[in-house]
Design an enzyme around this catalytic site. Structure first.
Site, PDB file in Angstrom:
ATOM      1  N   SER A   7     -10.220   3.312   5.663  1.00 23.18           N
ATOM      2  CA  SER A   7     -10.676   1.932   5.017  1.00 23.18           C
ATOM      3  C   SER A   7     -12.162   1.901   4.832  1.00 23.18           C
ATOM      4  O   SER A   7     -12.879   2.250   5.409  1.00 23.18           O
ATOM      5  CB  SER A   7     -10.249   0.897   6.243  1.00 23.18           C
ATOM      6  N   HIS A  32      -8.146   3.257   1.552  1.00 23.68           N
ATOM      7  CA  HIS A  32      -7.511   1.951   1.747  1.00 23.68           C
ATOM      8  C   HIS A  32      -8.595   0.839   1.476  1.00 23.68           C
ATOM      9  O   HIS A  32      -9.767   1.036   1.958  1.00 23.68           O
ATOM     10  CB  HIS A  32      -7.100   1.778   3.114  1.00 23.68           C
ATOM     11  N   ASP A  34      -9.351  -3.056   1.484  1.00 18.47           N
ATOM     12  CA  ASP A  34      -9.222  -4.314   2.155  1.00 18.47           C
ATOM     13  C   ASP A  34      -9.741  -5.559   1.074  1.00 18.47           C
ATOM     14  O   ASP A  34     -10.917  -5.427   1.229  1.00 18.47           O
ATOM     15  CB  ASP A  34      -9.677  -4.329   3.573  1.00 18.47           C
ATOM     16  N   MET A  36      -9.808  -9.279   0.631  1.00 15.75           N
ATOM     17  CA  MET A  36      -9.767 -10.728   1.566  1.00 15.75           C
ATOM     18  C   MET A  36     -10.381 -11.858   0.990  1.00 15.75           C
ATOM     19  O   MET A  36     -11.577 -11.413   0.052  1.00 15.75           O
ATOM     20  CB  MET A  36     -10.594 -10.411   2.971  1.00 15.75           C
ATOM     21  N   HIS A  65      -4.764  -3.541   0.072  1.00 12.66           N
ATOM     22  CA  HIS A  65      -4.252  -4.209   1.003  1.00 12.66           C
ATOM     23  C   HIS A  65      -4.697  -5.551   0.824  1.00 12.66           C
ATOM     24  O   HIS A  65      -5.968  -5.896   1.015  1.00 12.66           O
ATOM     25  CB  HIS A  65      -4.728  -3.545   2.363  1.00 12.66           C
ATOM     26  N   MET A  67      -5.178  -9.283   1.474  1.00 12.50           N
ATOM     27  CA  MET A  67      -5.115 -10.315   2.563  1.00 12.50           C
ATOM     28  C   MET A  67      -5.636 -11.393   1.946  1.00 12.50           C
ATOM     29  O   MET A  67      -6.709 -11.844   2.132  1.00 12.50           O
ATOM     30  CB  MET A  67      -6.152  -9.867   3.700  1.00 12.50           C
ATOM     31  N   MET A 135       0.674  -4.247  10.542  1.00  8.54           N
ATOM     32  CA  MET A 135      -0.865  -4.613  11.009  1.00  8.54           C
ATOM     33  C   MET A 135      -1.118  -4.293  12.750  1.00  8.54           C
ATOM     34  O   MET A 135      -0.061  -5.111  13.305  1.00  8.54           O
ATOM     35  CB  MET A 135      -1.174  -6.039  10.758  1.00  8.54           C
ATOM     36  N   ASP A 173      -2.061  -0.267  10.472  1.00  4.78           N
ATOM     37  CA  ASP A 173      -3.468  -0.550  10.181  1.00  4.78           C
ATOM     38  C   ASP A 173      -4.253  -1.245  11.260  1.00  4.78           C
ATOM     39  O   ASP A 173      -3.689  -2.444  11.622  1.00  4.78           O
ATOM     40  CB  ASP A 173      -3.561  -1.358   8.807  1.00  4.78           C
TER      41      ASP A 173
HETATM   42  C1  DX5 Z   1      -8.434  -5.296   8.996  1.00  3.32           C
HETATM   43  C2  DX5 Z   1      -8.203  -4.311   7.879  1.00  3.32           C
HETATM   44  C3  DX5 Z   1      -8.191  -2.984   8.272  1.00  3.32           C
HETATM   45  C4  DX5 Z   1      -9.376  -2.369   9.046  1.00  3.32           C
HETATM   46  C5  DX5 Z   1      -9.169  -1.090   9.756  1.00  3.32           C
HETATM   47  O1  DX5 Z   1      -8.215  -6.275   8.321  1.00  3.32           O
HETATM   48  O2  DX5 Z   1      -6.764  -4.531   7.162  1.00  3.32           O
HETATM   49  O3  DX5 Z   1      -8.001  -1.812   7.184  1.00  3.32           O
HETATM   50  O4  DX5 Z   1     -10.544  -2.061   8.219  1.00  3.32           O
HETATM   51  O5  DX5 Z   1     -10.200  -0.872  10.419  1.00  3.32           O
HETATM   52  P1  DX5 Z   1     -10.315  -0.020  11.926  1.00  3.32           P
HETATM   53  O6  DX5 Z   1      -9.660   1.460  11.729  1.00  3.32           O
HETATM   54  O7  DX5 Z   1     -11.913   0.148  12.274  1.00  3.32           O
HETATM   55  O8  DX5 Z   1      -9.598  -1.101  12.789  1.00  3.32           O
HETATM   56 ZN    ZN Z   2      -6.232  -2.995   5.791  1.00  2.49          ZN
END
Ligand code: DX5
Ligand code: ZN
Length: 217
Positions: A7, A32, A34, A36, A65, A67, A135, A173
Site C-alpha cells: 500500500s 495498492h 488508497d 480517500m 481501493h 474509500m 478490511m 487489508d
Molecule cells: C487503510 C488502508 C490500508 C492501509 C494498510 O484505510 O486501506 O490499505 O494503508 O496499511 P497497513 O498495512 O500499515 O495496515
Molecule cells: Zn486499502
C-alpha cells in the site's frame, strides 16, 4: 502462493519514484492505492494526479481501493489506470450497478466491507465481482492492528465461493505483518495488502519474500 499488494499510503511521497523502482524489483504482484475523500473516511489521500503518474511510470498493475462516498462518479476515470477497483459496500451508490460500470470498463470489479459489515452482506454480489476485499482495520489510516474478526469473514467468503464454484480473489487489508499474514492466508485470503510491513522495511524485496514464505508454512 499468496500475492502481495504493497500500500502506497505508507510510502514517503517525496521518494515515490525510488519507491516504485524498489517495488518493481520486490516481487510484489500489484500496487495498492488508497483513495480517500475525507467524508467516507476521516482522512484524505491520493487522487487522480498521483494515480495517473504512477500508471505512467510503472508496469506494476494498480489495485485501487476507493474509500469515497460516491464511487460511481469516479470509477470510469480510475478504470483508465487500474487493473482492479474496490468499492465499499457501505458507500452511497447502487453497488451492483457501480460494479458493472467497472467491469464494462475492462477492469476487475471488487467489493469491500468494513469491519462491522458481516460477510453474508455481500453474498448476493459474488457473481458480479472478481475480488472481495475484507478490511481488517477501520479504513482511513495505515499502521493499525489487525482486527481478529476479519479471519472468520475471510473463511466464510472463501467457503461460499467454493460452494458455488466461484474462482475468487480474496484480499485482506490492514495490519498485515509476519504474524497476521499466515492467519489471513490460512483462512482463504490470496492477496495481502501490506503498507507498513513493506514500506517501513529496510529491504522491500525481503519483506515481500518473507510475507509470502510465512504463508506457505
Ligand atoms: C487503510 C488502508 C490500508 C492501509 C494498510 O484505510 O486501506 O490499505 O494503508 O496499511 P497497513 O498495512 O500499515 O495496515
Ligand atoms: Zn486499502
Amino acid at each position: 502462493m499468496v500475492q502481495i499488494s504493497p500500500s502506497m499510503l505508507a510510502a514517503d511521497f517525496v521518494e515515490l519514484s525510488s519507491a516504485l523502482k524498489k517495488l518493481e524489483k520486490s516481487g510484489a504482484e500489484m500496487l495498492h492505492i488508497d483513495v480517500m475523500d475525507g467524508i467516507f473516511v476521516p482522512n484524505l489521500s491520493i487522487g487522480f494526479p498521483v494515480t495517473e503518474s504512477l500508471y505512467k511510470h510503472t508496469n506494476i498493475p494498480l489495485d485501487v481501493h476507493l474509500m469515497i462516498t460516491k464511487p460511481q462518479l469516479y470509477v470510469e476515470k480510475f478504470a483508465k489506470y487500474a487493473q482492479r477497483i474496490s468499492i465499499h459496500y457501505e458507500s452511497d451508490c447502487d453497488v451492483r450497478e457501480t460494479l458493472r460500470m467497472i467491469k464494462n470498463a475492462g477492469v476487475i470489479p471488487s467489493i469491500t466491507i468494513k469491519p462491522a459489515t458481516p460477510a453474508e452482506a455481500i453474498f448476493d454480489l459474488l457473481d458480479e465481482v472478481g475480488m472481495v476485499l475484507v478490511m481488517s482495520v477501520e479504513p482511513g489510516f495505515g499502521g493499525q492492528s489487525y482486527i481478529d474478526s476479519a479471519t472468520d469473514k475471510i473463511a466464510a467468503i472463501r467457503a461460499e465461493c467454493d460452494r458455488r464454484g466461484l474462482e475468487m480473489d480474496i484480499q485482506v487489508d490492514g495490519g498485515i505483518n509476519m504474524k497476521t499474514a499466515p492467519i489471513a492466508a490460512k483462512a482463504g485470503a490470496n492477496i495481502l495488502v501490506a503498507g507498513s510491513a513493506v514500506f517501513n522495511a529496510e529491504d522491500m524485496a525481503q519483506a515481500v519474500r518473507e510475507l509470502k514464505a510465512v504463508c506457505e508454512q
